[in-house]
Design a protein around this motif. Sequence first.
Motif, PDB file in Angstrom:
ATOM      1  N   ILE A  72       0.770  -1.176  -0.026  1.00  0.00           N
ATOM      2  CA  ILE A  72      -0.040  -0.005  -0.204  1.00  0.00           C
ATOM      3  C   ILE A  72       0.881   1.082  -0.007  1.00  0.00           C
ATOM      4  CG2 ILE A  72      -0.182   0.252   2.482  1.00  0.00           C
ATOM      5  CD1 ILE A  72      -3.209   0.845   2.105  1.00  0.00           C
ATOM      6  N   THR A  73       0.231   2.253  -0.627  1.00  0.00           N
ATOM      7  CA  THR A  73       1.118   3.560  -0.728  1.00  0.00           C
ATOM      8  C   THR A  73       1.022   4.316   0.598  1.00  0.00           C
ATOM      9  OG1 THR A  73      -0.557   5.050  -1.567  1.00  0.00           O
ATOM     10  CG2 THR A  73       0.703   3.740  -3.106  1.00  0.00           C
ATOM     11  N   PRO A  74       1.918   5.305   1.082  1.00  0.00           N
ATOM     12  CA  PRO A  74       1.809   6.036   2.301  1.00  0.00           C
ATOM     13  C   PRO A  74       0.365   6.740   2.216  1.00  0.00           C
ATOM     14  CG  PRO A  74       4.034   6.255   1.162  1.00  0.00           C
ATOM     15  CD  PRO A  74       3.222   5.438   0.344  1.00  0.00           C
ATOM     16  N   GLU A  75      -0.208   7.081   0.939  1.00  0.00           N
ATOM     17  CA  GLU A  75      -1.450   7.809   0.683  1.00  0.00           C
ATOM     18  C   GLU A  75      -2.667   6.737   0.930  1.00  0.00           C
ATOM     19  OE1 GLU A  75       1.750   9.532  -0.681  1.00  0.00           O
ATOM     20  OE2 GLU A  75       0.947   7.784  -1.666  1.00  0.00           O
ATOM     21  N   ARG A  76      -2.480   5.552   1.148  1.00  0.00           N
ATOM     22  CA  ARG A  76      -3.200   4.305   1.336  1.00  0.00           C
ATOM     23  C   ARG A  76      -3.930   3.954   0.142  1.00  0.00           C
ATOM     24  NH1 ARG A  76      -5.141   3.254   6.553  1.00  0.00           N
ATOM     25  NH2 ARG A  76      -6.852   1.791   6.974  1.00  0.00           N
ATOM     26  N   LYS A  77      -3.301   4.096  -0.801  1.00  0.00           N
ATOM     27  CA  LYS A  77      -3.688   3.346  -2.032  1.00  0.00           C
ATOM     28  C   LYS A  77      -3.242   1.939  -2.051  1.00  0.00           C
ATOM     29  CE  LYS A  77      -3.060   3.190  -7.272  1.00  0.00           C
ATOM     30  NZ  LYS A  77      -2.129   3.986  -8.421  1.00  0.00           N
ATOM     31  N   LEU A  78      -4.386   0.950  -2.320  1.00  0.00           N
ATOM     32  CA  LEU A  78      -4.062  -0.267  -2.142  1.00  0.00           C
ATOM     33  C   LEU A  78      -3.415  -0.818  -3.395  1.00  0.00           C
ATOM     34  CD1 LEU A  78      -4.085  -2.892  -0.421  1.00  0.00           C
ATOM     35  CD2 LEU A  78      -6.440  -3.520  -1.700  1.00  0.00           C
ATOM     36  N   ILE A  79      -2.020  -1.459  -3.330  1.00  0.00           N
ATOM     37  CA  ILE A  79      -1.431  -2.094  -4.680  1.00  0.00           C
ATOM     38  C   ILE A  79      -1.809  -3.706  -4.663  1.00  0.00           C
ATOM     39  CG2 ILE A  79       0.831  -2.529  -5.843  1.00  0.00           C
ATOM     40  CD1 ILE A  79      -0.309   0.623  -5.435  1.00  0.00           C
ATOM     41  N   ASP A  80      -1.539  -4.410  -3.457  1.00  0.00           N
ATOM     42  CA  ASP A  80      -1.820  -5.771  -3.471  1.00  0.00           C
ATOM     43  C   ASP A  80      -2.412  -6.179  -2.203  1.00  0.00           C
ATOM     44  OD1 ASP A  80      -1.701  -8.143  -4.929  1.00  0.00           O
ATOM     45  OD2 ASP A  80      -0.066  -8.830  -3.881  1.00  0.00           O
ATOM     46  N   LEU A  81      -3.254  -7.257  -2.069  1.00  0.00           N
ATOM     47  CA  LEU A  81      -3.687  -7.923  -0.847  1.00  0.00           C
ATOM     48  C   LEU A  81      -3.800  -9.449  -0.966  1.00  0.00           C
ATOM     49  CD1 LEU A  81      -5.250  -7.286   2.023  1.00  0.00           C
ATOM     50  CD2 LEU A  81      -7.286  -7.141   0.584  1.00  0.00           C
ATOM     51  N   LYS A  82      -3.227 -10.010  -0.065  1.00  0.00           N
ATOM     52  CA  LYS A  82      -3.324 -11.586  -0.220  1.00  0.00           C
ATOM     53  C   LYS A  82      -3.979 -12.053   1.141  1.00  0.00           C
ATOM     54  CE  LYS A  82      -1.135 -12.412  -3.944  1.00  0.00           C
ATOM     55  NZ  LYS A  82      -1.557 -11.197  -4.716  1.00  0.00           N
ATOM     56  N   THR A  83      -5.055 -12.639   1.341  1.00  0.00           N
ATOM     57  CA  THR A  83      -5.856 -13.189   2.670  1.00  0.00           C
ATOM     58  C   THR A  83      -5.891 -14.555   2.470  1.00  0.00           C
ATOM     59  OG1 THR A  83      -8.087 -12.462   1.569  1.00  0.00           O
ATOM     60  CG2 THR A  83      -6.658 -10.727   2.811  1.00  0.00           C
ATOM     61  N   ILE A  84      -5.994 -15.025   3.624  1.00  0.00           N
ATOM     62  CA  ILE A  84      -6.527 -16.456   3.979  1.00  0.00           C
ATOM     63  C   ILE A  84      -8.013 -16.279   4.024  1.00  0.00           C
ATOM     64  CG2 ILE A  84      -6.506 -18.285   5.374  1.00  0.00           C
ATOM     65  CD1 ILE A  84      -3.682 -17.695   6.072  1.00  0.00           C
ATOM     66  N   ASP A  85      -8.849 -17.088   3.308  1.00  0.00           N
ATOM     67  CA  ASP A  85     -10.333 -16.988   3.495  1.00  0.00           C
ATOM     68  C   ASP A  85     -10.772 -17.833   4.839  1.00  0.00           C
ATOM     69  OD1 ASP A  85     -10.649 -19.859   2.963  1.00  0.00           O
ATOM     70  OD2 ASP A  85     -10.750 -19.572   0.895  1.00  0.00           O
ATOM     71  N   LYS A  86     -12.154 -17.624   5.159  1.00  0.00           N
ATOM     72  CA  LYS A  86     -12.676 -18.009   6.537  1.00  0.00           C
ATOM     73  C   LYS A  86     -12.418 -19.692   6.380  1.00  0.00           C
ATOM     74  CE  LYS A  86     -16.331 -17.640   9.529  1.00  0.00           C
ATOM     75  NZ  LYS A  86     -15.677 -17.737  10.629  1.00  0.00           N
ATOM     76  N   LYS A  87     -12.762 -20.374   5.435  1.00  0.00           N
ATOM     77  CA  LYS A  87     -12.915 -21.603   5.352  1.00  0.00           C
ATOM     78  C   LYS A  87     -11.338 -22.431   5.672  1.00  0.00           C
ATOM     79  CE  LYS A  87     -13.851 -25.894   2.600  1.00  0.00           C
ATOM     80  NZ  LYS A  87     -14.359 -26.476   1.447  1.00  0.00           N
ATOM     81  N   LEU A  88     -10.302 -21.817   5.063  1.00  0.00           N
ATOM     82  CA  LEU A  88      -9.057 -22.393   5.241  1.00  0.00           C
ATOM     83  C   LEU A  88      -8.324 -21.647   6.880  1.00  0.00           C
ATOM     84  CD1 LEU A  88      -6.314 -23.620   4.590  1.00  0.00           C
ATOM     85  CD2 LEU A  88      -5.786 -21.445   3.298  1.00  0.00           C
ATOM     86  N   GLY A  89      -9.128 -20.542   6.987  1.00  0.00           N
ATOM     87  CA  GLY A  89      -8.466 -20.075   8.231  1.00  0.00           C
ATOM     88  C   GLY A  89      -9.025 -20.810   9.190  1.00  0.00           C
ATOM     89  N   ASP A  90     -10.369 -21.261   9.492  1.00  0.00           N
ATOM     90  CA  ASP A  90     -10.905 -22.084  10.621  1.00  0.00           C
ATOM     91  C   ASP A  90     -10.384 -23.436  10.521  1.00  0.00           C
ATOM     92  OD1 ASP A  90     -12.564 -20.009  11.172  1.00  0.00           O
ATOM     93  OD2 ASP A  90     -14.585 -20.785  10.207  1.00  0.00           O
ATOM     94  N   ALA A  91     -10.228 -24.130   9.188  1.00  0.00           N
ATOM     95  CA  ALA A  91      -9.163 -25.409   9.445  1.00  0.00           C
ATOM     96  C   ALA A  91      -7.861 -25.207   9.942  1.00  0.00           C
ATOM     97  CB  ALA A  91      -9.210 -25.771   7.880  1.00  0.00           C
ATOM     98  N   ILE A  92      -7.175 -24.021   9.679  1.00  0.00           N
ATOM     99  CA  ILE A  92      -5.939 -23.868  10.233  1.00  0.00           C
ATOM    100  C   ILE A  92      -6.074 -23.973  11.810  1.00  0.00           C
ATOM    101  CG2 ILE A  92      -3.932 -22.389  10.628  1.00  0.00           C
ATOM    102  CD1 ILE A  92      -4.302 -21.489   7.626  1.00  0.00           C
ATOM    103  N   VAL A  93      -7.137 -23.031  12.281  1.00  0.00           N
ATOM    104  CA  VAL A  93      -7.106 -22.970  13.714  1.00  0.00           C
ATOM    105  C   VAL A  93      -7.721 -24.210  14.566  1.00  0.00           C
ATOM    106  CG1 VAL A  93      -8.837 -21.827  15.409  1.00  0.00           C
ATOM    107  CG2 VAL A  93      -7.599 -20.553  13.501  1.00  0.00           C
TER     108      VAL A  93
END
Length: 275
Positions: A72-93
């Motif tokens: 993300i830029t200092p001005e808060r412009k998003l360049i890229d985002l990589k997240t774990i979805d809820k299904k995979l997240g709950d399985a990890i937990v």
Amino acid sequence: MPRRPIYITDLDHTFLRSDLSVSNFSAETWNKKAESSIMTIATARSFQKSQELLKKIDINAPMILLDGTIVITPERKLIDLKTIDKKLGDAIVDVGIQFDIHPFILGLKDNALNEAFLYPEKLNDYQRDVLKGYKDDSRMQFNPNNLTMEQNLKIVYFGYEEQLRPLYEELKKVFGTSIEAKLSPEKYGGGYFLTLLHPKGDKAHAMKKVMEYLERDHEEITVFGDSVNDLGMFKLAGTSVAVSNALEEVKAVADLVLPHSNDEDAVAKYLKSIG
């Protein structure tokens, strides 16, 4: 006309002092360098916390945050985002619960990139110590059922190596390449932490996104770091620089090991020495 050099530094144990401060010398040296260079950060910290810690610092390129999950830029412009979805997240937990360890979860609570920091009901002694540093953090939310969010930036276990290494091995076995798992010493408290990310949510992949944005080659970059999550950047960058207090495995792959530590303004002294 020569192209401006590019510098990317880690924060904790690298650019920041151990009390999380930035000395006047480091600020002045960095800001002087930023007049003629491209200067940014690659950190495990969030946008909000980085802004708080770096009030004196000029950053003029996209920032790599939360281990590489956000660019993300200092001005808060998003360049890229990589997240774990809820299904995979709950399985990890669920795997962690089998090892009787409950995690901290950092995720996005809205489309404006506002973060939530979820903490469990069951805490080990090390997690309790970690939480003391977040007692006034507006992102904190109690999470007694250990449920993850729709967009999870990272899932983190704090504890001791004998607790976390078996979990680390099991998570790698169960989820393979669908996650990025990093087990590392935590220098502030003497324990370990295990971080689970999207497989392309690490600093190395994020650095590639920064280079695409800048239309520059990774060989033109100098990176500074100290820990396991910096290793990917070290392998990609044209010049990799470790501070004297870096982990030995980081020093082993660095092009240059500085004679100074983060508490001795190592990064700033290097920047000043090269003019």
